[in-house]
Design a protein around this motif. Structure first.
Motif, PDB file in Angstrom:
ATOM      1  N   THR A 151       0.834  -1.202   0.000  1.00 25.53           N
ATOM      2  CA  THR A 151       0.000   0.000   0.000  1.00 25.53           C
ATOM      3  C   THR A 151       0.869   1.251   0.000  1.00 25.53           C
ATOM      4  N   TRP A 152       0.258   2.383  -0.354  1.00 19.39           N
ATOM      5  CA  TRP A 152       1.046   3.617  -0.365  1.00 19.39           C
ATOM      6  C   TRP A 152       1.438   4.038   1.053  1.00 19.39           C
ATOM      7  N   GLN A 153       0.600   3.674   2.032  1.00 17.36           N
ATOM      8  CA  GLN A 153       0.955   4.010   3.412  1.00 17.36           C
ATOM      9  C   GLN A 153       2.203   3.247   3.859  1.00 17.36           C
ATOM     10  N   GLU A 154       2.308   1.981   3.454  1.00 16.95           N
ATOM     11  CA  GLU A 154       3.507   1.213   3.779  1.00 16.95           C
ATOM     12  C   GLU A 154       4.712   1.762   3.021  1.00 16.95           C
ATOM     13  N   ALA A 155       4.476   2.248   1.803  1.00 18.24           N
ATOM     14  CA  ALA A 155       5.562   2.855   1.027  1.00 18.24           C
ATOM     15  C   ALA A 155       6.161   4.033   1.773  1.00 18.24           C
ATOM     16  N   VAL A 156       5.299   4.840   2.363  1.00 16.97           N
ATOM     17  CA  VAL A 156       5.769   5.996   3.138  1.00 16.97           C
ATOM     18  C   VAL A 156       6.595   5.530   4.334  1.00 16.97           C
ATOM     19  N   LYS A 157       6.137   4.475   5.010  1.00 16.08           N
ATOM     20  CA  LYS A 157       6.887   3.958   6.161  1.00 16.08           C
ATOM     21  C   LYS A 157       8.285   3.502   5.746  1.00 16.08           C
ATOM     22  N   VAL A 158       8.356   2.795   4.615  1.00 14.52           N
ATOM     23  CA  VAL A 158       9.647   2.318   4.127  1.00 14.52           C
ATOM     24  C   VAL A 158      10.549   3.491   3.764  1.00 14.52           C
ATOM     25  N   ALA A 159       9.999   4.471   3.046  1.00 10.98           N
ATOM     26  CA  ALA A 159      10.798   5.625   2.623  1.00 10.98           C
ATOM     27  C   ALA A 159      11.352   6.382   3.818  1.00 10.98           C
ATOM     28  N   GLN A 160      10.537   6.537   4.848  1.00 11.38           N
ATOM     29  CA  GLN A 160      10.992   7.244   6.044  1.00 11.38           C
ATOM     30  C   GLN A 160      12.064   6.447   6.779  1.00 11.38           C
ATOM     31  N   ALA A 161      11.826   5.145   6.939  1.00 12.80           N
ATOM     32  CA  ALA A 161      12.765   4.306   7.684  1.00 12.80           C
ATOM     33  C   ALA A 161      14.091   4.143   6.959  1.00 12.80           C
ATOM     34  N   ALA A 162      14.050   4.147   5.616  1.00 18.44           N
ATOM     35  CA  ALA A 162      15.260   3.917   4.821  1.00 18.44           C
ATOM     36  C   ALA A 162      15.956   5.202   4.415  1.00 18.44           C
ATOM     37  N   ASN A 163      15.435   6.354   4.852  1.00 21.45           N
ATOM     38  CA  ASN A 163      16.045   7.651   4.533  1.00 21.45           C
ATOM     39  C   ASN A 163      16.121   7.887   3.027  1.00 21.45           C
ATOM     40  N   VAL A 164      14.998   7.626   2.359  1.00 16.20           N
ATOM     41  CA  VAL A 164      14.907   7.789   0.907  1.00 16.20           C
ATOM     42  C   VAL A 164      14.657   9.257   0.572  1.00 16.20           C
ATOM     43  N   LYS A 165      15.222   9.721  -0.528  1.00 18.75           N
ATOM     44  CA  LYS A 165      15.009  11.114  -0.933  1.00 18.75           C
ATOM     45  C   LYS A 165      13.688  11.281  -1.689  1.00 18.75           C
ATOM     46  N   THR A 166      13.469  10.466  -2.715  1.00 21.04           N
ATOM     47  CA  THR A 166      12.247  10.550  -3.513  1.00 21.04           C
ATOM     48  C   THR A 166      11.551   9.193  -3.546  1.00 21.04           C
ATOM     49  N   LEU A 167      10.284   9.172  -3.173  1.00 22.09           N
ATOM     50  CA  LEU A 167       9.468   7.958  -3.206  1.00 22.09           C
ATOM     51  C   LEU A 167       8.520   8.052  -4.392  1.00 22.09           C
ATOM     52  N   VAL A 168       8.561   7.051  -5.263  1.00 20.47           N
ATOM     53  CA  VAL A 168       7.675   7.008  -6.426  1.00 20.47           C
ATOM     54  C   VAL A 168       6.569   5.994  -6.167  1.00 20.47           C
ATOM     55  N   ILE A 169       5.331   6.475  -6.088  1.00 22.71           N
ATOM     56  CA  ILE A 169       4.161   5.613  -5.887  1.00 22.71           C
ATOM     57  C   ILE A 169       3.883   4.909  -7.216  1.00 22.71           C
ATOM     58  N   PHE A 170       3.909   3.580  -7.209  1.00 21.25           N
ATOM     59  CA  PHE A 170       4.035   2.816  -8.452  1.00 21.25           C
ATOM     60  C   PHE A 170       3.199   1.537  -8.388  1.00 21.25           C
ATOM     61  N   HIS A 171       2.952   0.951  -9.541  1.00 17.52           N
ATOM     62  CA  HIS A 171       2.177  -0.285  -9.721  1.00 17.52           C
ATOM     63  C   HIS A 171       0.725  -0.062  -9.305  1.00 17.52           C
ATOM     64  N   HIS A 172       0.053   0.798 -10.056  1.00 20.07           N
ATOM     65  CA  HIS A 172      -1.304   1.207  -9.720  1.00 20.07           C
ATOM     66  C   HIS A 172      -2.309   0.078  -9.960  1.00 20.07           C
ATOM     67  N   ASP A 173      -3.273  -0.037  -9.062  1.00 19.35           N
ATOM     68  CA  ASP A 173      -4.383  -0.964  -9.261  1.00 19.35           C
ATOM     69  C   ASP A 173      -5.175  -0.508 -10.490  1.00 19.35           C
ATOM     70  N   PRO A 174      -5.485  -1.412 -11.436  1.00 17.25           N
ATOM     71  CA  PRO A 174      -6.238  -1.012 -12.632  1.00 17.25           C
ATOM     72  C   PRO A 174      -7.600  -0.396 -12.321  1.00 17.25           C
ATOM     73  N   ALA A 175      -8.124  -0.651 -11.114  1.00 16.34           N
ATOM     74  CA  ALA A 175      -9.424  -0.080 -10.745  1.00 16.34           C
ATOM     75  C   ALA A 175      -9.319   1.380 -10.318  1.00 16.34           C
ATOM     76  N   HIS A 176      -8.116   1.888 -10.156  1.00 16.17           N
ATOM     77  CA  HIS A 176      -7.918   3.264  -9.716  1.00 16.17           C
ATOM     78  C   HIS A 176      -7.824   4.200 -10.917  1.00 16.17           C
ATOM     79  N   ASP A 177      -8.718   5.154 -11.006  1.00 15.03           N
ATOM     80  CA  ASP A 177      -8.654   6.111 -12.111  1.00 15.03           C
ATOM     81  C   ASP A 177      -7.732   7.267 -11.749  1.00 15.03           C
ATOM     82  N   ASP A 178      -7.559   8.195 -12.687  1.00 14.54           N
ATOM     83  CA  ASP A 178      -6.612   9.294 -12.479  1.00 14.54           C
ATOM     84  C   ASP A 178      -6.982  10.162 -11.286  1.00 14.54           C
TER      85      ASP A 178
END
Length: 259
Positions: free
Chosen positions: A189-216
């Motif tokens: 999930t994107w919330q878990e992505a944020v947790k990983v980015a914060q814990a790993a000291n990432v500079k840029t997090l790219v939200i990726f692999h979108h569910d086909p049911a999600h529109d723009d």
């Protein structure tokens, strides 16, 4: 990714056809193609990768051995057999070199180091981290987070990365939905992505692999929420190009688009 004068391609979904059409203007061409795993959405573009059919082109293809013992070459071959496809893999005229990836072992391409680690996905998958001249970009897709802790393999690949491209298929609400839970489907999930980015000291997090049911509109909303929780979060969009600073005078770009 364009790194040190070389082209690195990650996975081969339908977007691989689009990339192939653009490479027709640059032939003869060479690239290194890394597969995370062999589910259809990551492989089905390969039979439509036009440069693969052109003599004089050269592609190095990497993938881990599957739980059933099949290599990436065997799985690419099998998807082009009848009744799934009219012509076999062997009709491709480009030079195709296949390499088995051992998750946890690095891959060296001259001065580029590609680190690997196993991911939590049905049928197994591999995450990649590209290191070159002090810059790092991690590609971690098709992985399911753990409920009680962050995945150490994911944290290791993402550590201090300039760019983290991470599987953010669902929202927490969708993942844990009592009506249609997505637990065990192999995605995060994107919330878990944020947790990983914060814990790993990432500079840029790219939200990726979108569910086909999600529109723009839905994705725009997720992008805003993610950015509110992590200032370096952005939503992956087709055609997006991101640049990673490196410790040399060359400027390298890392194209990011959803396949």
């Amino acid at each position: 990714m364009q790194v040190g004068g070389k082209r690195l391609v990650f996975d081969g979904g339908t977007g691989l056809h689009v990339l192939g059409q653009s490479l027709l203007r640059q032939m003869p061409t060479t690239a290194h193609i890394f597969f995370t795993h062999s589910h259809w959405d990551h492989m089905q573009g390969f039979p439509f990768f036009t440069p693969g059919f052109v003599r004089g082109n050269h592609f190095c293809i990497y993938g881990a051995i599957a739980p059933d013992g099949s290599t990436v070459e065997q799985r690419l071959n099998d998807q082009m057999l009848h009744p799934n496809f009219p012509v076999p893999l062997q009709i491709m005229q480009a030079d195709l070199d296949f390499y088995d990836v051992a998750p946890g072992e690095p891959i060296k391409i001259d001065d580029i180091v590609v680190e690997t680690a196993p991911l939590n996905h049905p049928g197994e998958a591999v995450g990649y981290r590209v290191n070159w001249c002090g810059g790092a970009a991690a590609y971690i897709t098709d992985t399911e987070h753990f409920a009680d802790h962050l995945d150490e393999n994911v944290l290791w690949l993402a550590r201090n990365a300039d760019i983290l491209i991470y599987d953010s298929t669902y929202t927490d609400e969708e993942y844990n939905s009592p009506k249609s839970p997505k637990i065990g489907w192999g995605h995060s999930t994107w919330q878990e992505a944020v947790k990983v980015a914060q814990a790993a000291n990432v500079k840029t997090l790219v939200i990726f692999h979108h569910d086909p049911a999600h529109d723009d509109d839905f994705l725009d909303s997720v992008g805003k929420q993610a950015a509110q929780n992590f200032s370096g979060a952005i939503m992956a969009k087709e055609g997006m190009v991101l640049e990673v600073p490196v410790s040399v005078l060359l400027s390298e770009t890392f194209p990011v688009s959803h396949i």
